[in-house]
Write an enzyme that holds these catalytic residues in place. Structure first.
Site, short mmCIF file in Angstrom:
data_model
loop_
_atom_site.label_atom_id
_atom_site.label_comp_id
_atom_site.label_asym_id
_atom_site.label_seq_id
_atom_site.Cartn_x
_atom_site.Cartn_y
_atom_site.Cartn_z
N ARG A 240 -6.30 6.35 -1.47
CA ARG A 240 -6.94 6.60 -0.19
C ARG A 240 -7.72 5.37 0.26
O ARG A 240 -8.43 4.75 -0.54
CB ARG A 240 -7.89 7.81 -0.29
CG ARG A 240 -7.18 9.15 -0.31
CD ARG A 240 -6.46 9.42 1.02
NE ARG A 240 -5.79 10.71 1.09
CZ ARG A 240 -4.50 10.93 0.83
NH1 ARG A 240 -3.72 9.94 0.47
NH2 ARG A 240 -4.01 12.15 0.98
N GLU A 269 -6.89 5.38 9.77
CA GLU A 269 -5.43 5.40 9.99
C GLU A 269 -5.12 6.17 11.26
O GLU A 269 -5.76 7.19 11.52
CB GLU A 269 -4.73 6.07 8.80
CG GLU A 269 -4.91 5.28 7.50
CD GLU A 269 -4.26 5.93 6.29
OE1 GLU A 269 -3.60 6.98 6.45
OE2 GLU A 269 -4.40 5.40 5.20
N HIS A 288 1.02 3.98 5.58
CA HIS A 288 0.86 5.20 4.75
C HIS A 288 2.22 5.90 4.57
O HIS A 288 2.42 7.02 5.06
CB HIS A 288 -0.18 6.15 5.36
CG HIS A 288 -0.69 7.15 4.36
ND1 HIS A 288 -1.97 7.67 4.40
CD2 HIS A 288 -0.09 7.75 3.28
CE1 HIS A 288 -2.14 8.54 3.40
NE2 HIS A 288 -1.00 8.60 2.71
#
Ligand code: DGY
Length: 326
Positions: A240, A269, A288
């Site tokens: 993360r 993000e 991601h």
């Protein structure tokens, strides 16, 4: 069985949507693009299914009938765990089905950062391959180097297998407690060693962070962490983004001895256009994509759908996150 109300807040594959529609009333409304429809369905919802959207206290307060939240993710940092626990709302997630895919992504970042894959591919595309490349564009070997892993759950172990068995890399790992390798991963016995953090940082050529985001991990990868890394080492984050202090990472790249960083996750993000991490010459950024393959995203959606159906039928779902432990 009584038909209940399900609110799907992120696109689901058609076959999984059909499984839900066969037994329940289903509304599909992504709050990012269909806010009004989402807001209208929320107060009636018995079940939520989706990902990548904060299900926080304010949202839960508008969902008085909620019995279960089924996340199409293994990470649960988007969910107000204490409120879910206090209200007895089940939280389900998707462990297990994405381990190998996320490990592949992390390995892609190891290879890309060390062998300068993206940079050198762009050189060819840009028409700049006009002579044999020289030392200034050489990379560094991956095989045989030491891998340091922060987090040694299922995904960490999948990364360790690739490193130790495929690339002949000694593996150091740091976790809350040593893993019983004889029982959980016999193939890693003698190949992966539980190591104090300072020793791991001083000895690893690659430090891979696979940490979940919690109060205890937020911002823990800071300037002192980077300063303790071996000169010339590479930092990879597949866990993360908010576990890393991004200013400290940039400083370590610009003024410290960190050679490169491969990042699949970021504090914010999608990564803001103004972030220096987007264009830094020694950063390989990914959007991601840890679990983003057709096969694995489908498997995650299938498990999340099964979890939701089981919970609404009053059965114990296969993958419940223990909100009491948070
Ligand atoms: C997860 O499932 O939490 C991953 O971050 C998705 O890639």
């Amino acid at each position: 069985m009584t038909r209940k109300n399900i609110l799907v807040f992120r696109e689901l594959p058609d076959d999984q949507l059909a499984r839900l529609q066969a037994v329940h009333e289903v509304t599909v409304a992504d709050p990012r693009s269909q806010r009004a429809a989402f807001d209208a369905a929320l107060p009636l919802a018995h079940g939520l299914i989706g990902s990548s959207f904060p299900v926080d206290d304010a949202l839960l307060a508008r969902a008085p009938r909620l019995e279960v939240v089924s996340s199409v993710s293994v990470g649960v940092d988007n969910y107000a765990l204490a409120s879910l626990h206090a209200r007895g709302i089940l939280l389900c997630h998707t462990p297990g089905v994405l381990d190998e895919t996320v490990a592949d992504t992390v390995f892609a970042l190891l290879m890309a950062t060390s062998r300068r894959v993206v940079e050198l591919s762009n050189l060819v595309r840009d028409g700049a391959w006009t002579k044999n490349i020289g030392e200034d564009l050489f990379g560094f070997d991956v095989h045989g180097k030491t891998l340091g892993l922060l987090g040694f759950g299922r995904i960490g172990q999948a990364i360790a297998r690739r490193a130790a068995l495929g690339f002949g890399m000694p593996v150091l790992y740091h976790a809350r407690r040593p893993v019983d390798l004889a029982a959980q991963a016999p193939e890693l016995q003698g190949r992966a060693v539980h190591t104090p953090l300072a020793e791991l940082l001083a000895g690893a050529d690659f430090v891979v962070a696979m940490l979940p985001l919690s109060d205890s991990t937020r911002g823990m990868i800071d300037a002192s962490f980077f300063a303790a890394m071996k000169p010339g080492a590479v930092f990879i984050n597949g866990g993360r983004g908010a576990t890393v202090q991004e200013d400290a990472l940039l400083a370590a790249l610009d003024h410290g001895t960190l050679r490169a960083a491969g990042l699949d996750v970021f504090a914010t993000e999608p990564l803001p256009a103004a972030s220096p991490l987007r264009t830094h010459p020694r950063v390989t950024p990914l959007p991601h994509i840890g679990s983003a393959t057709h096969e694995t995203r489908h498997a995650m959606a299938e498990l999340a759908t099964t979890n939701l159906l089981q919970a609404l039928a009053g059965e114990r779902p296969a993958a419940v996150f223990d909100t009491a432990s948070a």
